[in-house]
Design an enzyme around this catalytic site. Structure first.
Site, PDB file in Angstrom:
ATOM      1  N   GLU A 180       0.874  -1.174   0.000  1.00 27.97           N
ATOM      2  CA  GLU A 180       0.000   0.000   0.000  1.00 27.97           C
ATOM      3  C   GLU A 180       0.905   1.216   0.000  1.00 27.97           C
ATOM      4  O   GLU A 180       1.683   1.421   0.932  1.00 27.97           O
ATOM      5  CB  GLU A 180      -0.910   0.017   1.230  1.00 27.97           C
ATOM      6  CG  GLU A 180      -1.857   1.210   1.238  1.00 27.97           C
ATOM      7  CD  GLU A 180      -2.438   1.473   2.614  1.00 27.97           C
ATOM      8  OE1 GLU A 180      -2.511   2.666   2.996  1.00 27.97           O
ATOM      9  OE2 GLU A 180      -2.795   0.513   3.301  1.00 27.97           O
ATOM     10  N   CYS A 222      -3.341   7.734   5.289  1.00 29.54           N
ATOM     11  CA  CYS A 222      -3.200   7.386   3.877  1.00 29.54           C
ATOM     12  C   CYS A 222      -4.460   7.704   3.086  1.00 29.54           C
ATOM     13  O   CYS A 222      -4.419   7.743   1.856  1.00 29.54           O
ATOM     14  CB  CYS A 222      -2.841   5.919   3.726  1.00 29.54           C
ATOM     15  SG  CYS A 222      -3.950   4.796   4.600  1.00 29.54           S
TER      16      CYS A 222
END
Length: 479
Positions: free
Chosen positions: A224, A261
């Site tokens: 990620e 994020c």
């Protein structure tokens, strides 16, 4: 501290020995091991939160909530294991008229997994976080690369979880920790490791992805990475609830000092609607704070300077003046034509409390700019029922793994249906790192053809299939 080559070899050997035990453990046993790890973390809550606050300065309230999310993930995956549909059990009976053999298919653990901790979630994306929980649930031992931003917390968490697993009956080598960049590089290249999970920067993730792919025996690397998380506001939405949207945006991009994020980094707003002024009013009273690590602290002003280097960019508002060493919230603006022309400058993620408002004057301008947006974890659309947003929605659905129609993207529910992933560069795969289906990353299919019943894995035998979700001869059967 740095793990030596000899120490790494010893840890991987222990993980390799533990792997068959984890893979063979029945659902009740494996679920009990996961719950034992969760119980141990809860029992050491005060101790762990104190260490985490000292190393990350995230605050006791935030950290206590994060421990709850972490133990909740472990318990969720215990229920996933017990429910059984993750195994994708499938049977095709032999048919002499076709002819075809008997085929029985299932998913099984890949083997020892490497997990790389994240800086911004010292519990939920760290030693005992979602990658570790899902890998263990799939039946795999885990070796975690500790993050340099919270080394003492990593060591203590690993010790607590490893001891809890062994005490509950899991084999030695079920969970281990390595430290140091060199050890991390060696870990992802070690022949015992069969898959890796990563949450972090685009540069760091890409480097590890290349190492994993460049092995003599390449392995899947589930990274990620970066995400700008585009938001689109329609003129009707701003007219109907502009003040609430502005307040929500400021709260979202400054949450956790902009170090989530899923922070909304690029917000497309209708030109001439006055939304910039609304945002400026709320941003002026927004607080910043210290960033997580020295590296992030040093990178934030550089990232802002990169955005401001474009001649189209203007400052909309600053937040409250930051203390020395802290990051000050910042709202910037540009226009859709500039974004479409120079996406490499204007659509690069800047980790910290900054967001970029992008004015669009027409649907054509909006669509051209949206097409330039890179793959993201989330995309958000704020519209009214009267809006025709089908074309915008089509683009956002291609660009992101989770599309929101209300609220803001910061905050990720840990559920069966959650998807926390997206097209490159948000991730290196099509899988999620949060939610029940995160387990799929650390499983591989295997088919048994004409196998004697006594030699089949227990879950593929007829007596087990009667109590587990499975598909037989194309028909889905749920007990």
């Amino acid at each position: 501290m740095t793990t030596t080559t000899a120490e790494l070899d010893a840890l991987t050997a222990a993980a390799a020995a533990a792997a068959p035990v984890w893979r063979a453990a029945d659902a009740a046993t494996r679920a009990s091991w996961l719950r034992a790890a969760a119980d141990a973390l809860d029992a050491h809550l005060d101790e762990l939160v104190a260490i985490a606050d000292d190393e990350t300065r995230l605050g006791e309230t935030r950290l206590r909530g994060e421990v709850g999310r972490t133990t909740g993930q472990l318990r969720l995956f215990a229920t996933v294991v017990e429910e059984g549909s993750y195994l994708e059990l499938t049977v095709d009976d032999a048919d002499a008229s076709v002819p075809r053999p008997e085929l029985r298919r299932m998913l099984t653990g890949v083997g020892p997994v490497a997990v790389f901790s994240a800086s911004n979630f010292p519990f939920a994306f760290s030693v005992a976080g979602g990658d570790t929980a899902s890998a263990l649930a799939a039946g795999n031992p885990v070796i975690v690369k500790a993050h340099s931003g919270h080394p003492r917390l990593s060591e203590r968490t690993a010790a607590i979880v490893a001891e809890a697993l062994v005490t509950a009956g899991a084999p030695e080598g079920s969970l281990a920790l390595v430290e140091g960049r060199e050890a991390g590089n060696a870990l992802v290249q070690h022949p015992v490791i069969q898959a890796a999970g990563f949450t972090g920067s685009l540069g760091g993730g890409r480097a590890l992805f290349d190492l994993a792919s460049g092995r003599p025996d390449p392995i899947p690397f589930y990274g990620e990475l970066g995400s700008v998380n585009p938001v689109v506001l329609t003129p009707a939405a701003v007219a109907a609830r502009g003040e609430a949207l502005a307040q929500g945006l400021v709260g979202s991009f400054t949450l956790g000092v902009g170090q989530f994020c899923t922070k909304p980094g690029v917000v497309f707003v209708p030109a001439g609607a006055g939304f910039e002024d609304l945002v400026a009013g709320f941003a002026a009273s927004a607080s910043g704070g210290p960033l997580l690590t020295e590296r992030i602290t040093a990178a934030f002003p550089s990232g802002v300077a990169h955005l401001e280097s474009d001649p189209s960019v203007a400052v909309v508002a600053h937040g409250l003046e930051a203390e020395p060493g802290s990051a000050q919230p910042l709202v910037l603006s540009t226009d859709a034509a500039a974004v479409a022309a120079r996406p490499s400058v204007l659509l690069e993620e800047c980790f910290g409390p900054v967001t970029l408002l992008v004015r669009y004057a027409s649907a054509a301008e909006l669509h051209a700019a949206l097409e330039a947006v890179p793959g993201s974890l989330t995309a958000t659309l704020h519209a009214e029922d009267s809006d025709d947003v089908a074309a915008v929605l089509e683009v956002l659905t291609r660009k992101a793994g989770r599309v929101l129609f209300a609220g803001w993207p910061t905050g990720v529910a840990v559920t069966w249906s959650q998807h926390h992933g997206g097209p490159w560069p948000a991730t290196t795969s099509l899988h999620t790192s949060v939610g029940a289906t995160a387990i799929r990353r650390f499983l591989r299919p295997v088919v048994f053809q004409d196998a004697p019943a006594a030699l089949l894995p227990e879950v593929l035998r007829d007596e087990s299939l009667e109590r587990l979700p499975h598909r037989r001869n194309g028909v889905l059967r749920v007990p």
